[in-house]
Design a protein around this motif. Structure first.
Motif, PDB file in Angstrom:
ATOM      1  N   ALA A 176       0.842  -1.201   0.000  1.00 25.26           N
ATOM      2  CA  ALA A 176       0.000   0.000   0.000  1.00 25.26           C
ATOM      3  C   ALA A 176       0.877   1.251   0.000  1.00 25.26           C
ATOM      4  CB  ALA A 176      -0.914  -0.023   1.222  1.00 25.26           C
ATOM      5  N   GLU A 177       1.955   1.192   0.787  1.00 26.72           N
ATOM      6  CA  GLU A 177       2.828   2.359   0.909  1.00 26.72           C
ATOM      7  C   GLU A 177       3.609   2.628  -0.375  1.00 26.72           C
ATOM      8  OE1 GLU A 177       5.550   1.986   4.150  1.00 26.72           O
ATOM      9  OE2 GLU A 177       6.229   4.068   3.997  1.00 26.72           O
ATOM     10  N   SER A 178       4.204   1.573  -0.962  1.00 23.58           N
ATOM     11  CA  SER A 178       4.997   1.812  -2.179  1.00 23.58           C
ATOM     12  C   SER A 178       4.094   2.197  -3.346  1.00 23.58           C
ATOM     13  CB  SER A 178       5.857   0.584  -2.520  1.00 23.58           C
ATOM     14  OG  SER A 178       5.061  -0.487  -2.984  1.00 23.58           O
ATOM     15  N   ALA A 179       2.885   1.632  -3.387  1.00 24.90           N
ATOM     16  CA  ALA A 179       1.958   1.992  -4.465  1.00 24.90           C
ATOM     17  C   ALA A 179       1.600   3.476  -4.369  1.00 24.90           C
ATOM     18  CB  ALA A 179       0.694   1.140  -4.374  1.00 24.90           C
ATOM     19  N   TYR A 180       1.359   3.919  -3.143  1.00 19.94           N
ATOM     20  CA  TYR A 180       1.030   5.329  -2.918  1.00 19.94           C
ATOM     21  C   TYR A 180       2.218   6.230  -3.293  1.00 19.94           C
ATOM     22  CZ  TYR A 180      -0.116   9.632  -0.371  1.00 19.94           C
ATOM     23  OH  TYR A 180      -0.364  10.932  -0.039  1.00 19.94           O
ATOM     24  N   ASP A 181       3.394   5.867  -2.782  1.00 19.86           N
ATOM     25  CA  ASP A 181       4.585   6.705  -3.019  1.00 19.86           C
ATOM     26  C   ASP A 181       4.941   6.748  -4.502  1.00 19.86           C
ATOM     27  OD1 ASP A 181       4.744   7.162  -0.324  1.00 19.86           O
ATOM     28  OD2 ASP A 181       6.361   5.717   0.053  1.00 19.86           O
ATOM     29  N   GLU A 182       4.891   5.599  -5.153  1.00 15.69           N
ATOM     30  CA  GLU A 182       5.303   5.571  -6.565  1.00 15.69           C
ATOM     31  C   GLU A 182       4.284   6.276  -7.455  1.00 15.69           C
ATOM     32  OE1 GLU A 182       8.152   1.617  -6.372  1.00 15.69           O
ATOM     33  OE2 GLU A 182       6.320   1.529  -7.587  1.00 15.69           O
ATOM     34  N   THR A 183       3.002   6.166  -7.120  1.00 12.11           N
ATOM     35  CA  THR A 183       2.001   6.908  -7.905  1.00 12.11           C
ATOM     36  C   THR A 183       2.207   8.405  -7.729  1.00 12.11           C
ATOM     37  OG1 THR A 183       0.426   5.074  -7.728  1.00 12.11           O
ATOM     38  CG2 THR A 183      -0.473   7.233  -8.328  1.00 12.11           C
ATOM     39  N   ARG A 184       2.492   8.822  -6.488  1.00 12.56           N
ATOM     40  CA  ARG A 184       2.773  10.254  -6.254  1.00 12.56           C
ATOM     41  C   ARG A 184       4.005  10.703  -7.038  1.00 12.56           C
ATOM     42  NH1 ARG A 184       0.721  13.523  -1.410  1.00 12.56           N
ATOM     43  NH2 ARG A 184       1.862  15.014  -2.651  1.00 12.56           N
ATOM     44  N   ALA A 185       5.021   9.841  -7.077  1.00 14.47           N
ATOM     45  CA  ALA A 185       6.242  10.200  -7.822  1.00 14.47           C
ATOM     46  C   ALA A 185       5.922  10.335  -9.314  1.00 14.47           C
ATOM     47  CB  ALA A 185       7.324   9.142  -7.590  1.00 14.47           C
ATOM     48  N   LEU A 186       5.091   9.429  -9.826  1.00 13.92           N
ATOM     49  CA  LEU A 186       4.704   9.517 -11.245  1.00 13.92           C
ATOM     50  C   LEU A 186       3.960  10.818 -11.527  1.00 13.92           C
ATOM     51  CD1 LEU A 186       3.471   5.895 -12.054  1.00 13.92           C
ATOM     52  CD2 LEU A 186       5.486   7.044 -13.026  1.00 13.92           C
ATOM     53  N   ILE A 187       3.077  11.195 -10.611  1.00 12.10           N
ATOM     54  CA  ILE A 187       2.319  12.435 -10.800  1.00 12.10           C
ATOM     55  C   ILE A 187       3.295  13.617 -10.872  1.00 12.10           C
ATOM     56  CG2 ILE A 187       0.645  14.005  -9.725  1.00 12.10           C
ATOM     57  CD1 ILE A 187      -0.619  11.399  -8.437  1.00 12.10           C
ATOM     58  N   ALA A 188       4.262  13.626  -9.953  1.00 12.17           N
ATOM     59  CA  ALA A 188       5.229  14.731  -9.921  1.00 12.17           C
ATOM     60  C   ALA A 188       6.088  14.760 -11.183  1.00 12.17           C
ATOM     61  CB  ALA A 188       6.116  14.596  -8.679  1.00 12.17           C
ATOM     62  N   GLU A 189       6.440  13.549 -11.673  1.00 13.67           N
ATOM     63  CA  GLU A 189       7.378  13.498 -12.796  1.00 13.67           C
ATOM     64  C   GLU A 189       6.691  13.619 -14.156  1.00 13.67           C
ATOM     65  OE1 GLU A 189       9.726   9.888 -12.197  1.00 13.67           O
ATOM     66  OE2 GLU A 189       9.860  10.432 -10.077  1.00 13.67           O
ATOM     67  N   TRP A 190       5.448  13.182 -14.257  1.00 13.65           N
ATOM     68  CA  TRP A 190       4.852  13.057 -15.591  1.00 13.65           C
ATOM     69  C   TRP A 190       3.528  13.774 -15.794  1.00 13.65           C
ATOM     70  CZ3 TRP A 190       8.095  11.648 -19.089  1.00 13.65           C
ATOM     71  CH2 TRP A 190       9.097  10.711 -18.819  1.00 13.65           C
ATOM     72  N   HIS A 191       2.745  13.989 -14.777  1.00  9.97           N
ATOM     73  CA  HIS A 191       1.403  14.553 -15.005  1.00  9.97           C
ATOM     74  C   HIS A 191       1.512  15.990 -15.511  1.00  9.97           C
ATOM     75  CE1 HIS A 191      -2.934  14.595 -14.731  1.00  9.97           C
ATOM     76  NE2 HIS A 191      -2.853  15.798 -14.209  1.00  9.97           N
ATOM     77  N   GLY A 192       0.891  16.255 -16.657  1.00 11.00           N
ATOM     78  CA  GLY A 192       0.970  17.597 -17.239  1.00 11.00           C
ATOM     79  C   GLY A 192       2.235  17.845 -18.030  1.00 11.00           C
ATOM     80  N   LYS A 193       3.152  16.858 -18.070  1.00 12.20           N
ATOM     81  CA  LYS A 193       4.354  16.982 -18.920  1.00 12.20           C
ATOM     82  C   LYS A 193       3.955  16.577 -20.327  1.00 12.20           C
ATOM     83  CE  LYS A 193       7.690  17.855 -15.859  1.00 12.20           C
ATOM     84  NZ  LYS A 193       8.099  16.836 -14.900  1.00 12.20           N
ATOM     85  N   GLY A 194       4.238  17.438 -21.309  1.00 13.02           N
ATOM     86  CA  GLY A 194       3.724  17.159 -22.642  1.00 13.02           C
ATOM     87  C   GLY A 194       2.210  17.075 -22.556  1.00 13.02           C
ATOM     88  N   ARG A 195       1.654  16.014 -23.085  1.00 15.44           N
ATOM     89  CA  ARG A 195       0.191  15.826 -23.037  1.00 15.44           C
ATOM     90  C   ARG A 195      -0.155  14.610 -22.177  1.00 15.44           C
ATOM     91  NH1 ARG A 195      -1.423  15.256 -29.023  1.00 15.44           N
ATOM     92  NH2 ARG A 195      -3.523  15.750 -28.287  1.00 15.44           N
ATOM     93  N   ASN A 196       0.698  14.319 -21.209  1.00 18.53           N
ATOM     94  CA  ASN A 196       0.518  13.128 -20.379  1.00 18.53           C
ATOM     95  C   ASN A 196      -0.385  13.374 -19.174  1.00 18.53           C
ATOM     96  OD1 ASN A 196       2.115  11.344 -21.866  1.00 18.53           O
ATOM     97  ND2 ASN A 196       4.005  12.017 -20.860  1.00 18.53           N
TER      98      ASN A 196
END
Ligand SMILES: [Zn+2]
Length: 448
Positions: A176-196
């Motif tokens: 549960a913890e790694s899923a939460y942390d990694e999804t948050r990291a993806l949001i920070a790294e990719w959400h809104g970058k380009g058209r992602n």
């Protein structure tokens, strides 16, 4: 400035067609011009007037007599399943355990994830799909590879790292913890970058513990503008197992409701065996039921009851998708054909105007992205495709007797596949013909 002017027959929807003769639901231009400037649609309408308003040095491409439509949208697909598609399995849980959960383990390897991501985007473009909502594997690296490839292609994509912490092999389990942390990291790294766009992606109730479902719900609360994608009510054994795992829930749909995972951004794959209570819960929350006909037939899961969901006092929002690799084709045209047959078996019909509405504006609305994709409207992104209803000898022969636009569309969905997709533009740039010039095997022909 990068300007390109396409000439052909333009077709774009403005609303869901009420009937096969609902001419107000679409715009059709028999000698149309579509001007794209710097990745966006700058003008569309009669060729002569669009040409007159175009820059003097505009690049012109004549696609007559083909149709020009918005790019297709596939709102449910699994990119790590390119080597799972066409696996000989009895039903969902056997298919998952025997093939899918084995194959997805390979996506811990970044090189493998990168290679498959590249092949996946080639395949989408070859079939005219310019936007997808994709499941990656449990590994963050698989989502990194997917989004990096999307940046290279300039595509509008929705994807998420799958969250799964039980009832799967060790190598495919997060916490549960790694899923939460990694999804948050993806949001920070990719959400809104380009058209992602990053999606919160618990695989389904069976493979997530209560703790992980709570983590998914926490993400949905913290990031209410993000999509949530998961699976719901696909198969009888899956439903029974879910009820065992969550005895406190009223039904399968209630599992997701309890963790705050229903809502207008929620994309729920399958929704085949819903009770009336569940259908109403989806309708009231604005959640989207995603119909995946080739997958439902291939895995023998059941028949999606379109009339029952769309005919309620408050209709359930509906999208249509491939679900590769449970689904058997990357083509939204093949998907429409199988969807038509699923409805026929229940005494229901989907007219060809509604079919093409579904895979363009309809799916864009289901994703809440109709302001940027799914139409040929000025100001929206330049994701457009060119369709050739005479792409094969058999189609050409049948076209001799076609008299109306609706007949042509029905021929395209019944006989068409990637060969009927003559060209694809992503953000104003030719993308399908480029596959061929890059030396990538372009299937049995581009149609041009
Ligand atoms: Zn799926």
């Amino acid at each position: 400035m990068n300007a390109i002017l396409l000439r052909g027959r333009l077709l774009s929807f403005v609303d869901r067609p009420a009937a096969i003769d609902d001419a107000r639901s679409y715009r059709y231009e028999s000698d149309g011009g579509l001007l794209m400037v710097d990745g966006r649609i700058a003008a569309s309408g009669p060729y002569a007037s669009v040409k007159a308003s175009s820059p003097a040095d505009v690049e012109e491409v004549d696609h007559r007599p083909h149709l020009i439509l918005p790019g297709f949208i596939d709102p449910h697909v699994h990119f790590p399943q390119m080597q799972v598609i066409a696996s000989y399995a009895g039903s969902l849980l056997e298919w998952l355990n025997t093939y899918t959960f084995v194959e997805e383990q390979r996506f811990a390897d970044q090189d493998h994830a990168g290679r498959i991501a590249s092949a996946f985007f080639d395949e989408l473009i070859r079939h005219g799909t310019t936007t997808a909502a994709a499941y990656c594997s449990v590994h963050k690296a698989s989502a990194d590879a997917f989004f990096a490839e999307s940046m290279r292609r300039g595509t509008c994509m929705i994807a998420g790292k799958v969250m799964m912490d039980r009832n799967a092999p060790d190598a495919l389990r997060d916490t549960a913890e790694s899923a939460y942390d990694e999804t948050r990291a993806l949001i920070a790294e990719w959400h809104g970058k380009g058209r992602n766009h990053v999606a919160i992606t618990p695989r389904f109730a069976i493979t997530s513990s209560r703790e992980e479902m709570e983590a998914a719900g926490a993400l949905a609360r913290e990031f209410p503008h993000l999509h949530v994608q998961t699976h719901l009510s696909e198969n009888a054994a899956e439903i029974a197992f879910t009820r065992e795992l969550y005895p406190e829930a009223a039904d399968y749909t209630d599992v997701y409701a309890r963790f705050g995972l229903l809502g207008p951004k929620s994309l729920l794959g399958h929704c085949i065996h819903l009770s009336d209570r569940e259908a109403d819960a989806l309708a009231e929350s604005g959640s989207v039921a995603v119909f995946c006909p080739t997958s439902n037939l291939f895995l023998g899961s059941g028949l999606f009851d379109h009339a029952r969901l769309s005919g309620r006092p408050t209709p359930v929002r509906i999208a249509i998708a491939t679900d590769v690799g449970g689904g058997t084709s990357y083509s939204m045209l093949r998907t429409l054909d199988e969807g038509y047959k699923v409805l026929q078996l229940q005494g229901q019909r989907l007219n060809p105007l509604e079919s093409f509405y579904r895979i363009t504006l309809g799916n864009a609305r289901a994703l809440g992205l109709e302001g940027s994709i799914g139409t040929l409207n000025t100001g929206t992104d330049g994701d457009v495709i060119v369709l050739d209803a005479s792409a094969t000898p058999a189609m050409r022969l049948r076209m001799e007797t076609v008299a109306t636009l609706a007949e042509e569309l029905f021929l395209l969905q019944t006989m068409g596949d990637d060969r009927a997709v003559s060209e694809v533009y992503v953000a104003g740039n030719a993308a399908k013909s480029v596959l061929a010039t890059n030396g990538i095997n372009n299937g049995s022909g581009t149609g041009r």
